[in-house]
Motif scaffolding. Structure first.
Motif, PDB file in Angstrom:
ATOM      1  N   VAL A 260       0.757  -1.402  -0.147  1.00 31.71           N
ATOM      2  CA  VAL A 260      -0.098  -0.139   0.059  1.00 31.71           C
ATOM      3  C   VAL A 260       1.008   1.276  -0.010  1.00 31.71           C
ATOM      4  O   VAL A 260       0.357   2.463  -0.279  1.00 31.71           O
ATOM      5  CB  VAL A 260      -1.055  -0.041   1.329  1.00 31.71           C
ATOM      6  CG1 VAL A 260      -2.071  -0.928   1.088  1.00 31.71           C
ATOM      7  CG2 VAL A 260      -0.311  -0.304   2.455  1.00 31.71           C
ATOM      8  N   HIS A 261       1.891   1.211   0.573  1.00 31.56           N
ATOM      9  CA  HIS A 261       2.960   2.299   0.291  1.00 31.56           C
ATOM     10  C   HIS A 261       4.514   2.002   0.620  1.00 31.56           C
ATOM     11  O   HIS A 261       4.499   0.867   1.268  1.00 31.56           O
ATOM     12  CB  HIS A 261       2.617   3.494   1.324  1.00 31.56           C
ATOM     13  CG  HIS A 261       2.819   2.887   2.818  1.00 31.56           C
ATOM     14  ND1 HIS A 261       3.835   2.863   3.478  1.00 31.56           N
ATOM     15  CD2 HIS A 261       1.949   2.584   3.700  1.00 31.56           C
ATOM     16  CE1 HIS A 261       3.721   2.418   4.785  1.00 31.56           C
ATOM     17  NE2 HIS A 261       2.287   2.413   4.778  1.00 31.56           N
ATOM     18  N   THR A 262       5.419   2.584   0.044  1.00 25.68           N
ATOM     19  CA  THR A 262       6.735   2.183   0.256  1.00 25.68           C
ATOM     20  C   THR A 262       7.440   3.714   0.650  1.00 25.68           C
ATOM     21  O   THR A 262       7.040   4.818  -0.036  1.00 25.68           O
ATOM     22  CB  THR A 262       7.538   1.826  -0.943  1.00 25.68           C
ATOM     23  OG1 THR A 262       7.463   2.895  -1.898  1.00 25.68           O
ATOM     24  CG2 THR A 262       6.807   0.441  -1.396  1.00 25.68           C
ATOM     25  N   GLY A 263       8.533   3.588   1.360  1.00 25.38           N
ATOM     26  CA  GLY A 263       9.075   4.736   1.546  1.00 25.38           C
ATOM     27  C   GLY A 263      10.747   4.613   2.021  1.00 25.38           C
ATOM     28  O   GLY A 263      11.234   3.599   2.397  1.00 25.38           O
ATOM     29  N   PHE A 264      11.588   5.234   0.957  1.00 27.98           N
ATOM     30  CA  PHE A 264      13.099   5.035   0.755  1.00 27.98           C
ATOM     31  C   PHE A 264      13.777   5.755   1.884  1.00 27.98           C
ATOM     32  O   PHE A 264      13.607   7.006   1.607  1.00 27.98           O
ATOM     33  CB  PHE A 264      13.363   4.929  -0.606  1.00 27.98           C
ATOM     34  CG  PHE A 264      14.913   4.673  -0.914  1.00 27.98           C
ATOM     35  CD1 PHE A 264      15.538   3.316  -0.606  1.00 27.98           C
ATOM     36  CD2 PHE A 264      15.630   5.788  -1.478  1.00 27.98           C
ATOM     37  CE1 PHE A 264      16.742   3.540  -0.643  1.00 27.98           C
ATOM     38  CE2 PHE A 264      17.042   5.426  -1.703  1.00 27.98           C
ATOM     39  CZ  PHE A 264      17.733   4.290  -1.264  1.00 27.98           C
ATOM     40  N   HIS A 265      14.779   5.136   2.524  1.00 26.48           N
ATOM     41  CA  HIS A 265      15.345   6.119   3.481  1.00 26.48           C
ATOM     42  C   HIS A 265      17.020   6.025   3.260  1.00 26.48           C
ATOM     43  O   HIS A 265      17.697   6.435   4.177  1.00 26.48           O
ATOM     44  CB  HIS A 265      15.234   5.775   5.104  1.00 26.48           C
ATOM     45  CG  HIS A 265      13.625   6.009   5.256  1.00 26.48           C
ATOM     46  ND1 HIS A 265      12.709   7.129   5.429  1.00 26.48           N
ATOM     47  CD2 HIS A 265      12.705   5.042   5.225  1.00 26.48           C
ATOM     48  CE1 HIS A 265      11.837   7.008   5.737  1.00 26.48           C
ATOM     49  NE2 HIS A 265      11.433   5.666   5.528  1.00 26.48           N
TER      50      HIS A 265
ATOM     51  N   ILE B  73      10.846   1.425   4.218  1.00 28.27           N
ATOM     52  CA  ILE B  73       9.780   0.880   4.697  1.00 28.27           C
ATOM     53  C   ILE B  73       8.491   0.491   3.747  1.00 28.27           C
ATOM     54  O   ILE B  73       8.403   1.179   3.065  1.00 28.27           O
ATOM     55  CB  ILE B  73       9.284   2.032   5.974  1.00 28.27           C
ATOM     56  CG1 ILE B  73      10.704   2.361   6.808  1.00 28.27           C
ATOM     57  CG2 ILE B  73       8.029   1.554   6.658  1.00 28.27           C
ATOM     58  CD1 ILE B  73      10.989   1.178   7.944  1.00 28.27           C
ATOM     59  N   ILE B  74       8.051  -0.616   3.946  1.00 20.82           N
ATOM     60  CA  ILE B  74       7.114  -1.107   3.187  1.00 20.82           C
ATOM     61  C   ILE B  74       5.616  -1.424   3.830  1.00 20.82           C
ATOM     62  O   ILE B  74       5.807  -1.928   5.221  1.00 20.82           O
ATOM     63  CB  ILE B  74       7.414  -2.133   2.379  1.00 20.82           C
ATOM     64  CG1 ILE B  74       8.723  -2.123   1.705  1.00 20.82           C
ATOM     65  CG2 ILE B  74       6.377  -2.719   1.422  1.00 20.82           C
ATOM     66  CD1 ILE B  74       9.286  -3.197   1.248  1.00 20.82           C
ATOM     67  N   GLY B  75       4.625  -0.827   3.747  1.00 14.86           N
ATOM     68  CA  GLY B  75       3.349  -1.118   4.327  1.00 14.86           C
ATOM     69  C   GLY B  75       2.785  -2.080   3.623  1.00 14.86           C
ATOM     70  O   GLY B  75       2.567  -1.833   2.013  1.00 14.86           O
ATOM     71  N   ILE B  76       2.180  -3.034   3.946  1.00 13.62           N
ATOM     72  CA  ILE B  76       1.442  -4.154   3.275  1.00 13.62           C
ATOM     73  C   ILE B  76       0.082  -4.528   3.736  1.00 13.62           C
ATOM     74  O   ILE B  76       0.299  -5.013   5.267  1.00 13.62           O
ATOM     75  CB  ILE B  76       2.340  -5.516   3.202  1.00 13.62           C
ATOM     76  CG1 ILE B  76       3.754  -4.986   2.596  1.00 13.62           C
ATOM     77  CG2 ILE B  76       1.866  -6.650   2.536  1.00 13.62           C
ATOM     78  CD1 ILE B  76       4.739  -5.927   2.756  1.00 13.62           C
TER      79      ILE B  76
ATOM     80  N   ALA C 123       2.990   0.663  -4.949  1.00 12.41           N
ATOM     81  CA  ALA C 123       1.706   0.475  -4.396  1.00 12.41           C
ATOM     82  C   ALA C 123       0.844  -0.246  -5.210  1.00 12.41           C
ATOM     83  O   ALA C 123       1.022  -0.088  -6.626  1.00 12.41           O
ATOM     84  CB  ALA C 123       0.927   1.878  -4.105  1.00 12.41           C
ATOM     85  N   GLY C 124       0.158  -1.290  -4.892  1.00 12.16           N
ATOM     86  CA  GLY C 124      -0.578  -2.156  -5.737  1.00 12.16           C
ATOM     87  C   GLY C 124       0.039  -3.635  -6.073  1.00 12.16           C
ATOM     88  O   GLY C 124      -0.383  -4.488  -6.560  1.00 12.16           O
TER      89      GLY C 124
END
Length: 367
Positions: free
Chosen positions: A299-304, A309-312, A335-336
């Motif tokens: 549903v979302h990803t964040g590259f640091h 960080i990946i929301g699933i 996402a998706g």
């Protein structure tokens, strides 16, 4: 001559302001030479504890002792200047009209100010050659090193650090706290850092105490504190966590992410409902067609940079929140995307009906 490392022993410490209790029976032992951190939410009592240790406040009940000497127990009360405790505040509190040399030597006897002591301290904190400058001519990190040198000048039995890095920018903050950690380790001085930053506490301290509602909820080495929190609230406070419900089946717990091993074993009967905590780095993500585990949708990803960080969401069950996974570097998912996730390593679990413990037992003390 340096004072030998001194144990700090705090017993049944209480403090109220008017009708508002702030400390409700704090017990803590910090072995000599240890760099300890105290963390907690705003209002948990950590700043009041530090002020009592420094001698700025008096407790209503309980005792404080360093190296076997009582500082305060209701009968004995040593004033702040009699305690041989160094104090470094968030601002550093340097005298703007004094040079670096004069700031560092402020608490020394006149003959020591003229001797090698000030130069030795500046060398210890990496500021040799800067003794003639004034505070406004230094960077924020240099000013905090001067404040630390001043606190160490009187050869204290204990150093108190009150959010000393909070005013620094993120990059400077990390480097300065590493420098301070190394300086205190070299000096062998017992130290307590009060901070609201859990990552800071875990990264620099030998021992971390978590305050909650005026008590010590748990105290442990950083790795043990993170791996084995006493309850789900503390586990969520000290690091990111996925929390879900599971049911005991044999020696494992069945969860929406599969059958999981419980750290330390399951102390519950078959069929009992458990609250389960899974750290994001335990959640492994695979392409849908290749991986083991349960099916999910990104549903979302964040590259640091260092991690992502990946929301699933888990497709087959109605978890209220997405599962969070932390992976090294970048993972080419958007996402998706359809994925599978599995959990690696043991997880923490507590009976869902269990009440939260109010006070954790402390290493080396009676329960």
């Amino acid at each position: 001559m340096t004072n030998p490392p001194a144990d700090l022993v705090i017993s049944d410490l209480h403090k109220s302001f008017g009708d508002h209790p702030v400390l409700r029976g704090v017990d803590l032992v910090v072995p000599g030479g240890t760099f300890a951190a105290v963390v907690g939410q705003s209002g948990s009592g950590k700043t009041t504890l530090l002020r009592i240790l420094a001698g700025f406040e008096r407790p209503d009940r309980g005792s404080v002792a360093i190296g076997g000497e009582t500082l305060d127990d209701g009968r004995v009360h040593l004033r702040a200047e009699q305690r041989w405790i160094g104090y470094v505040s968030q601002e550093g509190s340097l005298f703007p009209h004094l040079t670096v040399d004069a700031n560092v030597g402020f608490g020394l006897a006149r003959r020591e100010r003229r001797g090698p002591r000030v130069g030795e301290l500046l060398e210890m904190v990496g500021l040799q050659g800067l003794g003639g400058r004034y505070p406004h001519q230094l960077s924020g990190g240099q000013q905090q090193r001067v404040a630390l040198a001043r606190a160490l000048s009187v050869r204290p039995r204990l150093i108190l650090l009150d959010e000393p890095f909070a005013a620094l920018d993120a990059t400077l903050r990390a480097s300065v706290r590493e420098d301070v950690q190394a300086i205190l380790q070299a000096a062998g001085t017992t130290a307590i850092l009060v901070t609201h930053d859990q990552d800071e506490a875990l990264s620099v301290a030998d021992l971390v105490a978590v305050m909650r509602e005026g008590r010590i909820a748990q105290v442990d080495a950083p790795q043990l504190l993170y791996a084995s929190p006493v309850d789900v609230d503390l586990g969520g406070f000290i690091g990111e966590a996925n929390v879900m419900t599971g049911v005991v089946h044999g020696d494992r717990v069945d969860t929406p992410l599969g059958s999981l091993e419980v750290r330390g074993g399951v102390a519950a009967a078959d069929g009992q409902e458990m609250t389960v905590l899974v750290r994001p780095e335990q959640v492994w993500v695979f392409p849908y067609e290749d991986g083991p585990g349960v099916a999910g949708t990104v549903v979302h990803t964040g590259f640091h940079g260092h991690d992502s960080i990946i929301g699933i969401t888990v497709d087959s069950v109605g978890l209220p929140d997405p599962i969070t996974s932390r992976v090294l570097g970048a993972l080419a998912l958007s996402a998706g995307a359809a994925v599978r996730i599995s959990v690696r390593g043991p997880v923490n679990a507590w009976p869902s009906s269990a009440t939260r413990p109010q006070v954790a037992s402390l290493p080396g003390t009676d329960e």
